[in-house]
Design an enzyme around this catalytic site. Structure first.
Site, mmCIF file in Angstrom:
data_model
loop_
_atom_site.group_PDB
_atom_site.id
_atom_site.type_symbol
_atom_site.label_atom_id
_atom_site.label_comp_id
_atom_site.label_asym_id
_atom_site.label_seq_id
_atom_site.Cartn_x
_atom_site.Cartn_y
_atom_site.Cartn_z
ATOM 1 N N SER A 203 0.894 2.612 8.532
ATOM 2 C CA SER A 203 0.226 1.632 9.413
ATOM 3 C C SER A 203 1.174 1.251 10.541
ATOM 4 O O SER A 203 2.302 0.852 10.284
ATOM 5 C CB SER A 203 -0.116 0.361 8.639
ATOM 6 O OG SER A 203 -0.950 0.638 7.549
ATOM 7 N N ARG B 183 4.577 -8.021 4.548
ATOM 8 C CA ARG B 183 5.393 -7.100 5.366
ATOM 9 C C ARG B 183 6.580 -7.826 6.016
ATOM 10 O O ARG B 183 6.958 -7.528 7.144
ATOM 11 C CB ARG B 183 4.539 -6.425 6.457
ATOM 12 C CG ARG B 183 3.406 -5.552 5.942
ATOM 13 C CD ARG B 183 3.916 -4.347 5.174
ATOM 14 N NE ARG B 183 2.856 -3.403 4.882
ATOM 15 C CZ ARG B 183 2.069 -3.433 3.805
ATOM 16 N NH1 ARG B 183 2.240 -4.374 2.887
ATOM 17 N NH2 ARG B 183 1.142 -2.511 3.611
ATOM 18 N N GLU C 144 4.009 -3.204 12.971
ATOM 19 C CA GLU C 144 4.670 -3.271 11.661
ATOM 20 C C GLU C 144 5.905 -2.381 11.651
ATOM 21 O O GLU C 144 6.907 -2.667 11.006
ATOM 22 C CB GLU C 144 3.666 -2.828 10.589
ATOM 23 C CG GLU C 144 4.138 -3.040 9.170
ATOM 24 C CD GLU C 144 3.918 -1.825 8.311
ATOM 25 O OE1 GLU C 144 4.633 -0.825 8.501
ATOM 26 O OE2 GLU C 144 3.033 -1.883 7.431
HETATM 27 P P1 FAD Z 1 13.548 3.436 7.115
HETATM 28 O O1 FAD Z 1 12.369 3.821 7.963
HETATM 29 O O2 FAD Z 1 14.685 4.370 7.060
HETATM 30 O O3 FAD Z 1 14.054 2.011 7.565
HETATM 31 C C1 FAD Z 1 13.163 0.944 7.778
HETATM 32 C C2 FAD Z 1 13.975 -0.294 8.226
HETATM 33 O O4 FAD Z 1 14.795 -0.740 7.167
HETATM 34 C C3 FAD Z 1 14.927 -0.009 9.385
HETATM 35 O O5 FAD Z 1 15.007 -1.189 10.160
HETATM 36 C C4 FAD Z 1 16.253 0.279 8.696
HETATM 37 O O6 FAD Z 1 17.363 -0.014 9.517
HETATM 38 C C5 FAD Z 1 16.176 -0.653 7.506
HETATM 39 N N1 FAD Z 1 16.864 -0.149 6.309
HETATM 40 C C6 FAD Z 1 16.534 0.954 5.602
HETATM 41 N N2 FAD Z 1 17.330 1.072 4.524
HETATM 42 C C7 FAD Z 1 18.192 0.024 4.568
HETATM 43 C C8 FAD Z 1 19.269 -0.404 3.743
HETATM 44 N N3 FAD Z 1 19.637 0.262 2.640
HETATM 45 N N4 FAD Z 1 19.938 -1.532 4.096
HETATM 46 C C9 FAD Z 1 19.603 -2.222 5.196
HETATM 47 N N5 FAD Z 1 18.590 -1.867 6.018
HETATM 48 C C10 FAD Z 1 17.899 -0.759 5.710
HETATM 49 N N6 FAD Z 1 4.650 0.772 3.746
HETATM 50 C C11 FAD Z 1 4.030 -0.118 2.935
HETATM 51 O O7 FAD Z 1 4.490 -1.252 2.773
HETATM 52 N N7 FAD Z 1 2.878 0.197 2.273
HETATM 53 C C12 FAD Z 1 2.300 1.408 2.395
HETATM 54 O O8 FAD Z 1 1.269 1.664 1.781
HETATM 55 C C13 FAD Z 1 2.924 2.376 3.236
HETATM 56 N N8 FAD Z 1 2.368 3.590 3.407
HETATM 57 C C14 FAD Z 1 2.970 4.494 4.220
HETATM 58 C C15 FAD Z 1 2.362 5.765 4.372
HETATM 59 C C16 FAD Z 1 2.952 6.718 5.179
HETATM 60 C C17 FAD Z 1 2.297 8.071 5.318
HETATM 61 C C18 FAD Z 1 4.167 6.429 5.852
HETATM 62 C C19 FAD Z 1 4.830 7.476 6.700
HETATM 63 C C20 FAD Z 1 4.760 5.180 5.727
HETATM 64 C C21 FAD Z 1 4.154 4.199 4.909
HETATM 65 N N9 FAD Z 1 4.713 2.912 4.750
HETATM 66 C C22 FAD Z 1 4.119 2.005 3.907
HETATM 67 C C23 FAD Z 1 5.920 2.532 5.490
HETATM 68 C C24 FAD Z 1 7.243 2.981 4.808
HETATM 69 O O9 FAD Z 1 7.021 3.977 3.859
HETATM 70 C C25 FAD Z 1 7.956 1.803 4.129
HETATM 71 O O10 FAD Z 1 8.197 0.773 5.041
HETATM 72 C C26 FAD Z 1 9.284 2.236 3.482
HETATM 73 O O11 FAD Z 1 9.789 1.192 2.698
HETATM 74 C C27 FAD Z 1 10.335 2.637 4.514
HETATM 75 O O12 FAD Z 1 11.436 3.179 3.812
HETATM 76 P P2 FAD Z 1 12.525 4.078 4.510
HETATM 77 O O13 FAD Z 1 13.606 4.324 3.530
HETATM 78 O O14 FAD Z 1 11.895 5.274 5.103
HETATM 79 O O15 FAD Z 1 13.022 3.082 5.650
HETATM 80 N N1 EPU Z 2 -11.051 0.432 8.323
HETATM 81 C C1 EPU Z 2 -11.912 0.890 9.300
HETATM 82 N N2 EPU Z 2 -11.512 1.937 10.071
HETATM 83 C C2 EPU Z 2 -10.309 2.551 9.911
HETATM 84 C C3 EPU Z 2 -9.424 2.064 8.917
HETATM 85 C C4 EPU Z 2 -9.832 1.002 8.134
HETATM 86 O O1 EPU Z 2 -13.002 0.362 9.482
HETATM 87 O O2 EPU Z 2 -10.032 3.496 10.660
HETATM 88 C C5 EPU Z 2 -11.487 -0.696 7.478
HETATM 89 C C6 EPU Z 2 -12.351 -0.218 6.306
HETATM 90 O O3 EPU Z 2 -13.376 -1.147 6.110
HETATM 91 C C7 EPU Z 2 -11.403 -0.273 5.136
HETATM 92 C C8 EPU Z 2 -10.489 -1.448 5.509
HETATM 93 O O4 EPU Z 2 -10.369 -1.362 6.926
HETATM 94 O O5 EPU Z 2 -12.074 -0.522 3.931
HETATM 95 C C9 EPU Z 2 -9.118 -1.393 4.865
HETATM 96 O O6 EPU Z 2 -8.560 -0.089 5.069
HETATM 97 P P1 EPU Z 2 -7.498 0.527 4.033
HETATM 98 O O7 EPU Z 2 -7.936 0.310 2.632
HETATM 99 O O8 EPU Z 2 -7.192 1.914 4.462
HETATM 100 O O9 EPU Z 2 -6.243 -0.401 4.197
HETATM 101 P P2 EPU Z 2 -5.531 -1.007 5.479
HETATM 102 O O10 EPU Z 2 -5.787 -2.471 5.480
HETATM 103 O O11 EPU Z 2 -5.891 -0.256 6.696
HETATM 104 C C10 EPU Z 2 -3.351 -1.603 4.201
HETATM 105 C C11 EPU Z 2 -1.888 -1.416 4.396
HETATM 106 C C12 EPU Z 2 -1.470 -0.031 3.952
HETATM 107 C C13 EPU Z 2 -1.803 0.116 2.477
HETATM 108 C C14 EPU Z 2 -3.311 -0.074 2.304
HETATM 109 C C15 EPU Z 2 -3.721 -0.070 0.848
HETATM 110 C C16 EPU Z 2 -1.202 -2.853 6.198
HETATM 111 C C17 EPU Z 2 -0.751 -2.951 7.615
HETATM 112 N N3 EPU Z 2 -1.521 -1.641 5.770
HETATM 113 O O12 EPU Z 2 -4.006 -0.715 5.108
HETATM 114 O O13 EPU Z 2 -0.055 0.088 4.122
HETATM 115 O O14 EPU Z 2 -1.431 1.375 1.991
HETATM 116 O O15 EPU Z 2 -3.696 -1.360 2.845
HETATM 117 O O16 EPU Z 2 -3.287 -1.238 0.238
HETATM 118 O O17 EPU Z 2 -1.243 -3.863 5.502
HETATM 119 C C18 EPU Z 2 1.659 0.736 5.624
HETATM 120 O O18 EPU Z 2 2.077 -0.432 5.561
HETATM 121 O O19 EPU Z 2 2.244 1.619 6.298
HETATM 122 C C19 EPU Z 2 0.443 1.104 4.899
HETATM 123 C C20 EPU Z 2 -0.094 2.320 4.942
#
Ligand code: FAD
Ligand code: EPU
Length: 338
Positions: free
Chosen positions: A238, A164, A334
């Protein structure tokens, strides 16, 4: 190009926070970006680039210029025996890009299906899920240096990707506008199904022969079952990172809490599941006014409707403090706090 004043940002961030931008504009090519940037009216104002707004928490109004990137286009650059190089405009929706790759049988990004946001933000925090991070496939990032007015190309190593993390989130924070990202994808897929519940979901789906399409669908199913859809409940995924501790701290935590969820990473360190730590502190499903902790995933803070950015931030501080008190572990946010 139109620059609007005092624009409400609720439609532009998935947390659904109703902050306001002093100035707001979009840009669809480099020329438009330069034109807006050269305008003297906001020369001394702060600027921020917005993608899909899915990793941002606005805690106050933004007293400057918000630039929403709408750079489109997906181009096949070149290919060799093993790889295919695909360049995508920063304003392309990430999941749409992943689907495009899957349809064309370009492998690598299938485990990253259904992550919200745009391509341009994908290198910002090296998005990752289900055992894959974009650093595994990112070839090149093209970015505009705001101060020098120059185009800079970053190779994979220049991006200093980490969990991240990247050079854009740290060292060069707010200095570059990412314009496009080129991905180096595989002609021959390396299936990655070892993470979490993917195998189990593939079985449940009755998949016989493995494919990138099947993996993508399995990831979509798992994600949909536990992560809130921002269209229904405001959130930014997250809210905290999973923290890393050394072996000694891990051992003492495990002695005190035998069920702790952790896995080994490099050099004898362990990554702890922050969701588990937060759940153990009793936060899962908590709600105060419209700010809450998701009932199915404690790592996700949610806005049930009209929570302010301050309310969400204060809740995150309470969560952080309680995890520190119970486990002695520091959580790190994050989500980008504005
Ligand atoms: P924004 O929120 O618009 O911007 C994020 C940051 O990047 C800001 O600081 C912004 O200024 C900067 N930025 C954006 N675009 C540019 C650009 N073109 N040039 C310079 N700076 C820029 N993230 C994960 O890594 N893994 C996950 O599994 C994951 N799951 C998610 C699930 C949900 C339901 C949600 C809501 C979010 C999740 N995220 C996850 C977080 C998010 O989707 C990612 O971080 C995504 O890449 C953000 O993209 P965005 O275009 O919305 O960025
Ligand atoms: N868990 C709990 N309680 C909860 C949530 C999780 O006990 O309420 C424990 C469970 O044991 C579960 C483990 O945590 O098995 C891991 O949970 P999960 O698989 O949902 O993944 P995570 O570690 O919580 C990370 C990323 C996610 C990504 C998933 C899948 C980070 C900060 N988050 O979540 O990314 O989608 O793994 O790879 O690394 C994001 O960055 O926004 C995001 C959603």
């Amino acid at each position: 190009m139109l620059v609007s004043e005092n624009v409400l940002l609720r439609p532009y961030n998935t947390f659904g926070i109703n902050a306001q931008a002093r100035y707001f504009s979009t840009f669809a090519d480099l020329q438009q970006l330069q034109t807006v940037l050269q305008d003297t009216r906001w020369q001394s104002s702060p600027r921020m680039i917005l993608g899909g707004g899915s990793n941002i928490l606005f805690t106050k109004d933004f007293d400057g210029l918000v630039l929403k990137n709408e750079l489109k286009g997906i181009t096949l650059l070149k290919e060799d025996d093993d790889y295919i190089y695909v360049k995508a405009g920063a304003g392309e929706q990430w999941h749409r890009f992943v689907m495009y790759c899957i349809e064309h049988n370009y492998a690598g990004l299938e485990n990253l299906s259904l992550i919200p946001g745009n391509v341009g933000a994908s290198p910002m925090q090296n998005i990752g899920a289900y055992g894959v991070e974009i650093k595994d496939y990112c070839h090149e990032v093209e970015a505009w240096h705001l101060k020098d007015n120059a185009l800079v190309t970053f190779g994979n190593a220049d991006c200093a990707f980490g969990y991240r993390e990247s050079v854009f989130k740290r060292k060069y924070k707010d200095q570059f506008v990412i314009l496009s990202v080129t991905y180096r994808l595989l002609k021959q897929a390396h299936f990655n199904t070892s993470y979490g519940a993917i195998e189990q979901e593939l079985q449940r789906m009755g998949v016989g022969e493995l494919s990138i399409q099947a993996i993508s669908q399995a990831v979509i199913n798992i994600r949909s079952s536990k992560l809130p859809d921002p269209a229904a409940i405001g959130n930014a995924g997250s809210f905290f990172k999973n923290p890393t501790v050394d072996a000694a701290q891990y051992e003492s935590l495990r002695t005190a809490h035998p069920n702790i969820v952790a896995y080994p990473v490099d050099n004898g360190y362990y990554k702890l599941a922050a969701g588990w730590l937060i759940e153990q502190c009793g936060w899962k499903g908590y709600r105060q006014n419209d700010a809450g902790v998701h009932a199915k995933q404690a790592l996700v803070l949610v806005n049930y409707g009209n929570a302010s950015g301050q309310e969400i931030y204060q809740l995150s501080q309470q969560v952080l403090d309680s995890v520190k008190e119970k486990f002695g572990v520091d959580l790190e946010r994050e989500v980008n706090i504005v």
